[in-house]
Design a protein around this motif. Sequence first.
Motif, short mmCIF file in Angstrom:
data_model
loop_
_atom_site.label_atom_id
_atom_site.label_comp_id
_atom_site.label_asym_id
_atom_site.label_seq_id
_atom_site.Cartn_x
_atom_site.Cartn_y
_atom_site.Cartn_z
N LYS A 157 31.88 38.63 -38.35
CA LYS A 157 31.75 37.56 -37.37
C LYS A 157 30.50 37.71 -36.51
CE LYS A 157 36.69 36.63 -37.07
NZ LYS A 157 37.88 36.54 -36.18
N LYS A 158 30.22 38.93 -36.04
CA LYS A 158 29.06 39.12 -35.16
C LYS A 158 27.76 38.77 -35.88
CE LYS A 158 31.10 42.67 -32.19
NZ LYS A 158 30.96 44.05 -31.66
N ARG A 159 27.65 39.22 -37.15
CA ARG A 159 26.44 38.92 -37.91
C ARG A 159 26.32 37.42 -38.16
NH1 ARG A 159 26.16 40.47 -44.11
NH2 ARG A 159 27.56 38.66 -44.05
N ASN A 160 27.44 36.79 -38.51
CA ASN A 160 27.41 35.34 -38.79
C ASN A 160 27.05 34.53 -37.56
OD1 ASN A 160 28.12 36.02 -41.36
ND2 ASN A 160 30.25 35.33 -41.21
N ILE A 161 27.59 34.94 -36.41
CA ILE A 161 27.28 34.24 -35.17
C ILE A 161 25.80 34.37 -34.83
CG2 ILE A 161 27.65 34.22 -32.67
CD1 ILE A 161 30.58 34.95 -33.23
N LEU A 162 25.28 35.60 -34.98
CA LEU A 162 23.86 35.83 -34.70
C LEU A 162 22.97 35.03 -35.64
CD1 LEU A 162 21.77 37.41 -33.07
CD2 LEU A 162 21.94 39.27 -34.76
N LEU A 163 23.33 35.04 -36.95
CA LEU A 163 22.55 34.25 -37.91
C LEU A 163 22.63 32.76 -37.59
CD1 LEU A 163 23.39 36.02 -41.31
CD2 LEU A 163 21.18 35.97 -40.12
N GLY A 164 23.80 32.31 -37.19
CA GLY A 164 23.97 30.89 -36.83
C GLY A 164 23.10 30.49 -35.65
N ILE A 165 23.04 31.38 -34.63
CA ILE A 165 22.20 31.10 -33.46
C ILE A 165 20.73 31.01 -33.85
CG2 ILE A 165 21.38 32.03 -31.27
CD1 ILE A 165 24.19 33.19 -30.83
N ILE A 166 20.28 32.00 -34.66
CA ILE A 166 18.87 32.04 -35.06
C ILE A 166 18.52 30.81 -35.92
CG2 ILE A 166 17.15 33.30 -36.41
CD1 ILE A 166 18.59 35.88 -35.59
N LEU A 167 19.36 30.52 -36.92
CA LEU A 167 19.08 29.39 -37.80
C LEU A 167 19.15 28.06 -37.03
CD1 LEU A 167 21.05 30.45 -41.03
CD2 LEU A 167 18.57 30.38 -40.70
N GLY A 168 20.11 27.95 -36.12
CA GLY A 168 20.23 26.73 -35.32
C GLY A 168 19.02 26.52 -34.41
N LEU A 169 18.55 27.63 -33.82
CA LEU A 169 17.39 27.54 -32.92
C LEU A 169 16.14 27.09 -33.67
CD1 LEU A 169 16.12 28.06 -30.13
CD2 LEU A 169 15.76 30.43 -30.84
N PHE A 170 15.84 27.79 -34.76
CA PHE A 170 14.64 27.44 -35.52
C PHE A 170 14.78 26.09 -36.21
CE2 PHE A 170 13.86 31.98 -35.02
CZ PHE A 170 12.51 31.98 -34.72
N GLY A 171 16.00 25.80 -36.68
CA GLY A 171 16.22 24.49 -37.30
C GLY A 171 16.05 23.35 -36.32
N GLY A 172 16.54 23.54 -35.08
CA GLY A 172 16.39 22.51 -34.06
C GLY A 172 14.95 22.29 -33.67
N ILE A 173 14.21 23.40 -33.52
CA ILE A 173 12.79 23.30 -33.18
C ILE A 173 12.02 22.59 -34.30
CG2 ILE A 173 10.66 24.61 -32.79
CD1 ILE A 173 12.39 26.73 -31.39
N GLY A 174 12.32 22.98 -35.54
CA GLY A 174 11.65 22.34 -36.68
C GLY A 174 11.96 20.87 -36.78
N LEU A 175 13.23 20.49 -36.53
CA LEU A 175 13.61 19.08 -36.57
C LEU A 175 12.92 18.29 -35.47
CD1 LEU A 175 15.40 16.88 -37.81
CD2 LEU A 175 17.22 17.56 -36.23
N ALA A 176 12.79 18.91 -34.28
CA ALA A 176 12.12 18.23 -33.18
C ALA A 176 10.66 17.94 -33.52
CB ALA A 176 12.20 19.07 -31.91
N PHE A 177 9.99 18.93 -34.09
CA PHE A 177 8.58 18.74 -34.49
C PHE A 177 8.47 17.70 -35.61
CE2 PHE A 177 7.68 22.82 -32.37
CZ PHE A 177 6.53 22.45 -31.68
N PHE A 178 9.43 17.68 -36.52
CA PHE A 178 9.40 16.72 -37.62
C PHE A 178 9.58 15.29 -37.11
CE2 PHE A 178 11.63 14.43 -41.11
CZ PHE A 178 10.58 14.42 -42.02
N LEU A 179 10.53 15.10 -36.18
CA LEU A 179 10.75 13.78 -35.60
C LEU A 179 9.53 13.33 -34.80
CD1 LEU A 179 14.48 14.09 -34.45
CD2 LEU A 179 13.59 12.82 -36.42
N GLU A 180 8.89 14.28 -34.10
CA GLU A 180 7.68 13.96 -33.35
C GLU A 180 6.57 13.53 -34.30
OE1 GLU A 180 5.29 13.65 -29.87
OE2 GLU A 180 7.45 13.90 -30.14
N TYR A 181 6.52 14.18 -35.46
CA TYR A 181 5.51 13.83 -36.46
C TYR A 181 5.74 12.43 -37.00
CZ TYR A 181 3.02 13.86 -40.92
OH TYR A 181 2.22 13.53 -41.98
N LEU A 182 7.02 12.07 -37.17
CA LEU A 182 7.35 10.74 -37.70
C LEU A 182 7.18 9.64 -36.65
CD1 LEU A 182 10.57 11.48 -39.79
CD2 LEU A 182 8.24 11.15 -40.64
N ASP A 183 7.19 9.99 -35.37
CA ASP A 183 7.08 9.00 -34.29
C ASP A 183 5.63 8.52 -34.19
OD1 ASP A 183 7.32 7.41 -32.12
OD2 ASP A 183 7.94 8.96 -30.71
N ASN A 184 5.40 7.29 -34.62
CA ASN A 184 4.05 6.74 -34.65
C ASN A 184 3.84 5.72 -33.53
OD1 ASN A 184 1.44 6.38 -35.71
ND2 ASN A 184 2.10 4.59 -36.89
#
Length: 291
Positions: free
Chosen positions: A10-37
């Motif tokens: 559980k501890k490893r999965n929670i940590l991986l979830g936090i890391i993946l969620g953080l980087f995934g959210g940042i990447g999605l934000a940049f992607f949406l910004e890129y699409l916003d014309n």
Amino acid sequence: MPKFPAKPKKKRNILLGIILGLFGGIGLAFFLEYLDNTVKTPEDVEDRFNIPVISTIDLFKEKNQTIVQNVLKDTSSLIAESFKGLRTSVFLSSADNPPKILLITSMAPGEGKSSVAVCLAGSIAQTGKRILLIDADMRRPVQHKNFNQENTSGLSSLLAGVAEEDESIQLDILENLDLITAGPIPPNPSELLSSKKFKEMLHTFSNSYDMVIIDSPPLASVTDPVILSQNVDGVIIVTWAGKTTYEILGKGLKQLTEINAPITGLVLNRFSAKKSGYYYNYGDYYYSSES
């Protein structure tokens, strides 16, 4: 027997979830910004098109009144200050004299060009200059609604020769401000606006008033603004921050530059200063200094 389960960790999965969620959210934000014309800040517009942004109009959030009512009735409001800044930019737009005949247009319907036209006209009239506001949008006219006036006679009536000036010009709709409504919607607005009679009328009005402000249809819809731009001293383009796309703005600017239209600058309307972080705490400073 094991004292604890081997899976899931559980501890490893929670940590991986936090890391993946953080980087995934940042990447999605940049992607949406890129699409916003869409147009966002003055710097964006000036960098892309080399056209000056002469004013930003704050996003108006009041529900009990329109932006026109606020600016014309409360000259000390924050939104009214935005139009005073626009007024100053117009006065300083020419090295010798400010434009006598000014055209206000936009790229698409609903971007606020009619509200900007009437608020700018009212702001300039407050300085004591005689202003004539002409509603040349003979397809979807709104200026008569802004002043709660009839639209039975107006610009179309004058150009068609079925009415005289004294019947169509509404004098002192505000102090120092006269109004010509669009009049009954004609079947051929473009032909009326390109007529010799309209050019002569504008010349006469420019001699009678300190400034003539024309509210025109959007550029992306019809050719009326292109026709009108050949008979004015300056063109102001109104865009909606976060809504007007660079593509449509580029097409409209190309139409105007190809005919050497006298572009005064661009107004970024409904601009959320706090959201963009463009103006620090200007609004808070303004109100605290007033109190």
